[in-house]
Enzyme design. Structure first.
Site, short mmCIF file in Angstrom:
data_model
loop_
_atom_site.label_atom_id
_atom_site.label_comp_id
_atom_site.label_asym_id
_atom_site.label_seq_id
_atom_site.Cartn_x
_atom_site.Cartn_y
_atom_site.Cartn_z
N LEU A 1 2.40 44.87 -51.03
CA LEU A 1 1.21 45.67 -51.28
C LEU A 1 0.19 44.81 -52.02
O LEU A 1 0.56 43.89 -52.76
CB LEU A 1 1.54 46.91 -52.11
N SER B 1 -4.10 39.21 -54.74
CA SER B 1 -3.64 37.84 -54.48
C SER B 1 -2.49 37.42 -55.40
O SER B 1 -2.28 36.25 -55.64
CB SER B 1 -4.79 36.84 -54.61
N ARG B 2 -1.77 38.41 -55.93
CA ARG B 2 -0.65 38.16 -56.83
C ARG B 2 -1.08 37.45 -58.12
O ARG B 2 -0.26 36.87 -58.83
CB ARG B 2 0.45 37.34 -56.14
N LEU B 3 -2.36 37.51 -58.45
CA LEU B 3 -2.84 36.96 -59.72
C LEU B 3 -2.84 38.08 -60.76
O LEU B 3 -3.86 38.48 -61.30
CB LEU B 3 -4.25 36.38 -59.53
#
Length: 213
Positions: A10, A190-192
């Protein structure tokens, strides 16, 4: 059937988090997030994964419900003679994890656990539904039983013994977790992800900083 789990993901984007956004006290900040989870009516907002370590060095975890935040400590209740209780008595270090996917948030708590005073356990036990109080007597938690009928029979036996008032079993009560490390995780694109960690200092204050995701 083969499951393609590599493509299950997600994108998180609801909110941001920075150390400057957070309160100076870790437990106070946790209460803010917990209240927001309650207000948002996420499923089981007080459910937490409790991780402990046994005498054999093996970790174990299970879901338990948070039942109080008092004097900077997190409270839950259980059977002292259960596998969980035996592990906590052997090694008081514990880790808690809350996950609220609807808010794209996670909280990790590490600290030491201790039994609460008997009168605190008595007060909470008295607030439980009658059948739940009977269940605390009927279930020798974590012990092997031959069938569910054993539980039903024991519950009926204790119900006959305590038709109105059910006293707290001596083997059942509360634990208070005194945190020394608390991490707040907010999902980001962006998984940041945003991660803010609090570390308890010798003077009793908290130092907070940002961690890489």
């Amino acid at each position: 059937m083969s499951l393609n789990l590599a493509d299950v993901r997600l994108e998180y984007s609801k909110k941001e988090l920075s150390p400057e956004d957070c309160l100076p006290d870790a437990v106070a900040q946790f209460e803010v997030w917990l209240n927001e989870a309650l207000t948002a009516q996420v499923p089981e907002p007080t459910a937490m994964n409790v991780a402990s370590v046994g005498a054999d060095g093996r970790p174990a975890s299970r879901i338990v419900l948070l039942k109080g935040v008092e004097d900077g400590q997190l409270l839950f209740y259980t059977n002292y003679l259960s596998r969980k209780g035996q592990q906590l008595d052997h090694n008081p270090h514990v880790a808690l994890t809350f996950f609220w996917p609807e808010l794209e948030r996670q909280v990790r708590v590490e600290g030491k656990v201790a039994r609460v005073a008997p009168e605190v356990s008595d007060a909470y036990f008295a607030s439980r539904p009658y059948t739940s109080r009977l269940g605390a007597w009927a279930s020798e938690q974590s012990s092997e039983i031959s069938s569910k009928a054993v539980l039903v029979t024991r519950a009926a036996m204790f119900g006959a013994r305590h038709p109105i008032n059910v006293p707290r079993p001596p083997h059942w009560g509360g634990y208070a977790v005194a945190p020394d490390r608390v991490e707040f995780w907010q999902g980001r694109p962006s998984r940041l992800h945003d991660r803010v960690v609090y570390i308890l200092q010798l003077d009793g204050g908290w130092q907070r900083s940002r961690l890489a995701p």
